[in-house]
Design a protein around this motif. Sequence first.
Motif, PDB file in Angstrom:
ATOM      1  N   ALA A 149       7.009 -10.789  10.243  1.00  0.00           N
ATOM      2  CA  ALA A 149       5.838 -11.085   9.411  1.00  0.00           C
ATOM      3  C   ALA A 149       5.545  -9.915   8.478  1.00  0.00           C
ATOM      4  O   ALA A 149       5.227 -10.108   7.297  1.00  0.00           O
ATOM      5  CB  ALA A 149       4.631 -11.392  10.284  1.00  0.00           C
ATOM      6  N   HIS A 150       5.657  -8.682   9.003  1.00  0.00           N
ATOM      7  CA  HIS A 150       5.496  -7.500   8.143  1.00  0.00           C
ATOM      8  C   HIS A 150       6.538  -7.519   7.019  1.00  0.00           C
ATOM      9  O   HIS A 150       6.220  -7.315   5.843  1.00  0.00           O
ATOM     10  CB  HIS A 150       5.690  -6.214   8.948  1.00  0.00           C
ATOM     11  N   SER A 192       6.078 -10.410   4.415  1.00  0.00           N
ATOM     12  CA  SER A 192       4.909 -10.209   3.548  1.00  0.00           C
ATOM     13  C   SER A 192       5.173  -9.073   2.560  1.00  0.00           C
ATOM     14  O   SER A 192       4.757  -9.134   1.400  1.00  0.00           O
ATOM     15  CB  SER A 192       3.661  -9.927   4.385  1.00  0.00           C
ATOM     16  N   ALA A 217       7.212 -10.465  -0.149  1.00  0.00           N
ATOM     17  CA  ALA A 217       6.406 -11.300  -1.044  1.00  0.00           C
ATOM     18  C   ALA A 217       5.717 -10.469  -2.115  1.00  0.00           C
ATOM     19  O   ALA A 217       5.458 -10.962  -3.222  1.00  0.00           O
ATOM     20  CB  ALA A 217       5.365 -12.076  -0.238  1.00  0.00           C
ATOM     21  N   PHE A 218       5.426  -9.202  -1.807  1.00  0.00           N
ATOM     22  CA  PHE A 218       4.820  -8.307  -2.796  1.00  0.00           C
ATOM     23  C   PHE A 218       5.855  -7.577  -3.637  1.00  0.00           C
ATOM     24  O   PHE A 218       5.509  -6.701  -4.439  1.00  0.00           O
ATOM     25  CB  PHE A 218       3.932  -7.275  -2.097  1.00  0.00           C
ATOM     26  N   LYS A 235      -3.062  -4.808  -0.819  1.00  0.00           N
ATOM     27  CA  LYS A 235      -1.677  -5.125  -0.481  1.00  0.00           C
ATOM     28  C   LYS A 235      -1.262  -4.446   0.820  1.00  0.00           C
ATOM     29  O   LYS A 235      -0.612  -5.059   1.678  1.00  0.00           O
ATOM     30  CB  LYS A 235      -0.738  -4.694  -1.614  1.00  0.00           C
ATOM     31  N   ALA A 252      -2.831  -6.296   3.691  1.00  0.00           N
ATOM     32  CA  ALA A 252      -2.238  -7.617   3.901  1.00  0.00           C
ATOM     33  C   ALA A 252      -0.916  -7.527   4.654  1.00  0.00           C
ATOM     34  O   ALA A 252      -0.657  -8.304   5.579  1.00  0.00           O
ATOM     35  CB  ALA A 252      -2.044  -8.318   2.561  1.00  0.00           C
ATOM     36  N   VAL A 253      -0.071  -6.578   4.259  1.00  0.00           N
ATOM     37  CA  VAL A 253       1.226  -6.415   4.935  1.00  0.00           C
ATOM     38  C   VAL A 253       1.018  -5.997   6.394  1.00  0.00           C
ATOM     39  O   VAL A 253       1.696  -6.484   7.294  1.00  0.00           O
ATOM     40  CB  VAL A 253       2.099  -5.388   4.192  1.00  0.00           C
ATOM     41  N   ALA A 276      -0.348  -8.900   8.623  1.00  0.00           N
ATOM     42  CA  ALA A 276       0.536 -10.060   8.779  1.00  0.00           C
ATOM     43  C   ALA A 276       1.174 -10.104  10.168  1.00  0.00           C
ATOM     44  O   ALA A 276       1.367 -11.191  10.730  1.00  0.00           O
ATOM     45  CB  ALA A 276       1.627 -10.021   7.704  1.00  0.00           C
TER      46      ALA A 276
END
Length: 253
Positions: free
Chosen positions: A71-72, A75, A78-79, A106, A109-110, A113
């Motif tokens: 997940a890290h 994500s 994704a950035f 950002k 969020a990472v 995640a």
Amino acid sequence: MTRRRGGSAARIRILGIPLRLRASWLIVAAAIVMIFGPQVDRIFDLGIAAYAVALAYAGLLLVSVLAHELAHALSARAFGWPPTEIELNLWGGHTEFLAGDSTPTKSLAVSLAGPAANLVIAGVGWWLIETFTPVGVLGMLASVTVLMNFLVGVFNLLPGLPLDGGRLVESTVWAATGSRLRGALAAGWAGRVVVAGLVLAAVWLLIADGGGTNLVVVVVAAMVSFVLWQGASDTVAAARAGLRRERGEGRGR
């Protein structure tokens, strides 16, 4: 994140991301088998097969940590921050990626995640158990999967570095002051407070349990607390050094 070297490792790719499994993970598996094997045997009277079930516990924990780190990594991707490696080791795992233009939002969020992935797995698992009501060994493994993911998610949300929840402290101070270093310093100190709280909780548990707490659990808790304290202290030291450099550069202008 900083790459850790040393020790043998198996390395494969998953979703295009290099995955390194350290041999030290076997220590985790052995501890889980030692703790849970006898308990499974008492419940189901499986004999030696109870230790195979306990080994399945270890495998489920491995998958839970892998989901967290993926997940890290995804994500970050994704950035536009390419993940370079996921490592699973004695202490759980960590993800390395090449961060570009980072912002408090950002970064947060990472970091969040990972815990979010574990809590989603726990929620879906709980729904499946409520819907299909598995019993016996299958029911136990399903319940363990839910519990492990819930605990991994909640534990990593504790508000102090090096835990993921520490990014909330860092990002809040970073956004308020405009300095990531000040945010890191605050999050490192918060991490020390978290470790102190965990140690007090462990001592309270030992006293309340009348000394009946499994020795392996005590040793693992002590080791985890030491690693978290070291990580928090490294963060504090690095942030202080960075702030000193900034002040020196400011005076030199």
